[in-house]
Design an enzyme around this catalytic site. Sequence first.
Site, PDB file in Angstrom:
ATOM      1  N   GLU A 175      -4.276  30.896  24.694  1.00 42.72           N
ATOM      2  CA  GLU A 175      -4.450  29.519  24.152  1.00 42.72           C
ATOM      3  C   GLU A 175      -5.088  29.488  22.826  1.00 42.72           C
ATOM      4  OE1 GLU A 175      -5.613  26.428  26.742  1.00 42.72           O
ATOM      5  OE2 GLU A 175      -6.609  25.396  24.949  1.00 42.72           O
ATOM      6  N   GLU A 180      -9.470  20.317  18.185  1.00 46.07           N
ATOM      7  CA  GLU A 180      -9.679  19.403  19.375  1.00 46.07           C
ATOM      8  C   GLU A 180     -10.882  18.444  18.955  1.00 46.07           C
ATOM      9  OE1 GLU A 180      -9.463  21.054  23.876  1.00 46.07           O
ATOM     10  OE2 GLU A 180     -10.481  22.648  22.425  1.00 46.07           O
TER      11      GLU A 180
END
Lengths: 309, 497
Positions: A175, A180
């Site tokens: 990932e 974020e």
Amino acid sequence: MNQKNKLQMKKQLIPPRYMDTNKTTFLIAKCLLLTAVFLVNFSCAVDDTQTVVNFTELTFQDEFDVDGPPDPSKWTFDIGRGPGNDGWGNQELQYYTDREENVTINNGYLIITARSESFQGASYTSARLLTKGVFEQQYGRFEARMRLPYGKGMWPAFWMLGADIDTNPWPGCGEIDIMENKGRTPTIVSGALHGPGYWGGNPEGSNPASKEYELTNDRFDTGFHIFGIEWGPQYINLYVDDVLYKQFNPEDEAVTGPWAFDQGPFFMLLNLAVGGNFDGPPNAETVFPQTMLVDYVRVYEYNEYNVQN
Amino acid sequence: MKNRKFIYLRSTLLLSFVLILFSGCDDDTWPLSREVSDEIDFAKFGNNPEVFIDGFSGGLEYLPFEGSKLDAFSVDTEVKYAGTASMRFDIPNFGDPDAELGFAGAIFPDYGGRDLSGYDALTFWAKATKAATINQIGFGSDFGDNVYRDIKDQYLVTKQNLRISTGWTKYIIPIPDPSKLVNESGMFWYAEGPENGDGYTFWIDELKFEKLGTVAQPRPAIFEGEDLEAQAFIGIQGKIPDEGLTQTLNLPSGNNETVLAAPSYFTFSSSNVEVVRVNQLGFLSPVGVGTAEITATLGGVKAKGSALLEVSGGFEFAPVPPARDPATVISIFSDAYANVLVDNYNGFFGGQTTIGGAIEIIEDVENIIVYENLNFVATSFTNPTVDASGMTFLHVDIRTEETIDPGDSIILELIDFGPDSVFGGGDDTGGGITFTSGDLESGAWISLDIPLVNFTNNTGGGLSGFANGAKTNVAQVVFASGTISSIVVDNIYFYTE
């Protein structure tokens, strides 16, 4: 890879936007240190004979110029609360929908809206778009220009998963979190890699390889910023706007397991989660609705080493 | 009148009167907008952001509030966050003879004026000898002496109840709209009293305006963010309460900070200026019959909160009492006579649901008493009690603000505290009289002239004996009802013919 090739490779990874002439003096001193791979090019860039090459060949582009729902030839949706009905493995609180109230394109922007409303047993709704099965690519430059929401419990993300996730379960598939943000930290974003042995929620105590980036005298919820990676064999560069703030490679001490990013294509995800393990739940101060605006998503082909000599 | 804030905060039910508190705006509160001549040469103000770093910045003055501990402020070279000195504030103990009004407070103006429009916050480091809560702290106070403006404290900003601790901490007070502060003289102000009776000391250092770039997401509000509905009356002016004007901004910490912002930060508007007009200071002038919604923006952002005003005409006041020889009247509440000292118009006793009290409708001219959620309520006058032994009647005007049903009634009671002049003690007397539906009118005033000897019923509190008692220590007038919740009262007085 021999040392010479490695240096050349790094050299051409540094696009012009990373150049900061103010740092030139400082950087020249570092130029001799091969380990300071990013810095090499700052100094070398002032040499006219050097040509810095970016990944510039577009392979995917959505400028979100057509009002209405997202282009189904580019995006699919995740609906609901995850396969385990557990908030997508993160105790997220929202129910993802593809309703216009949660995702639409208007005035040139993709708008993902998190709402506080009772829906299908959840207290919030939002949306998650992905390119799984539609667009998948190994290596290259992936970037999005976005304006983020704000407030405790907001968890906007632009990220990628290994396209073999259905046969090579996470975190084995890898990932890449390009961006974020915790809504309660409006000046800070982070990038991260999850792979075998270095992933979020790991009971053995290791964490994803992550790096924060903080704006000075600015915020991510008041204007647009570019979040991107440049990804090639054995490295992933993380950048915000014109600042390269981290390179991850297999040797990075935070990468405490096998490098999971040279094993095939990844797909992209864009979502705005509410609550969950990253920033915790919203509180009384959190303002709803909240919107995440995306001006564009662009992906460029990885162009080998592009060595200019 | 101290009931205003209570009325605003606690009761949106007092619709008829919520907004209608003042009138008679002085000329200087109604500044006229004037066209600016092309030839005018605007003064250029300096933009020095520093207020107090290690000493007074150029032009800065210290002006303590009247009645405050005048020497509460000093420059401290021992305790400081950075540099060579800090601002030290010694908050007095309760009863400190040097603090006439029991608090410390001051403004720090620069009457030369500064252009602060390039900054977005006032920031400082602070600590205290103990964890405490500073009542009010902010900027924009000028004591009305800003020579560039007609309006006192035009851009006042107040952070209420700032929590402060014993460790140096940086605080950020956001500017609601920096573009307004082109000629500001109020650099800093504070007001603070003892904490639970005890004084303490706090320090402020590195006090300055900053352009943080991280103060964002403005959420202004008027009426505390509520959407009110209210009645208004032609000719009776009101004001949007300053206590409900706020700006909330999100700080780089991710925390929201809410400050009180002066009316001049807002742009108010009325949806129908033929019904209600609103000026730049938030004064409301009902001028015609109809409805108008009052809203506002701040810095182009729509403020949360509104008021929908319904204007049905002028306000009907109770009949003006006749002129009387002062020796024949003891007035408790009337604009026609001199009133005795009243403790309060609502004692908020245990078991009581009644809210409301006295309200000034027209400043210094018309006052009324409004009660809502009535079950019982007393107007008390115990300091001293009233000797009504020479009086024969009680007069009261009552308007019932709801429909009258056959079973409705209102009870009036008089309480006499007896020779000891205090409640209880076994010498109290009381008496009541009931007015039933046939005596009452909906939406119209009734004038009652009740012989004191008619207060013969036992009171709800179990007292008797008033009608034939001495009436030398009368202390309370009580209104009670089991069926009617909303009344307006005026002209409570004893008299004799």
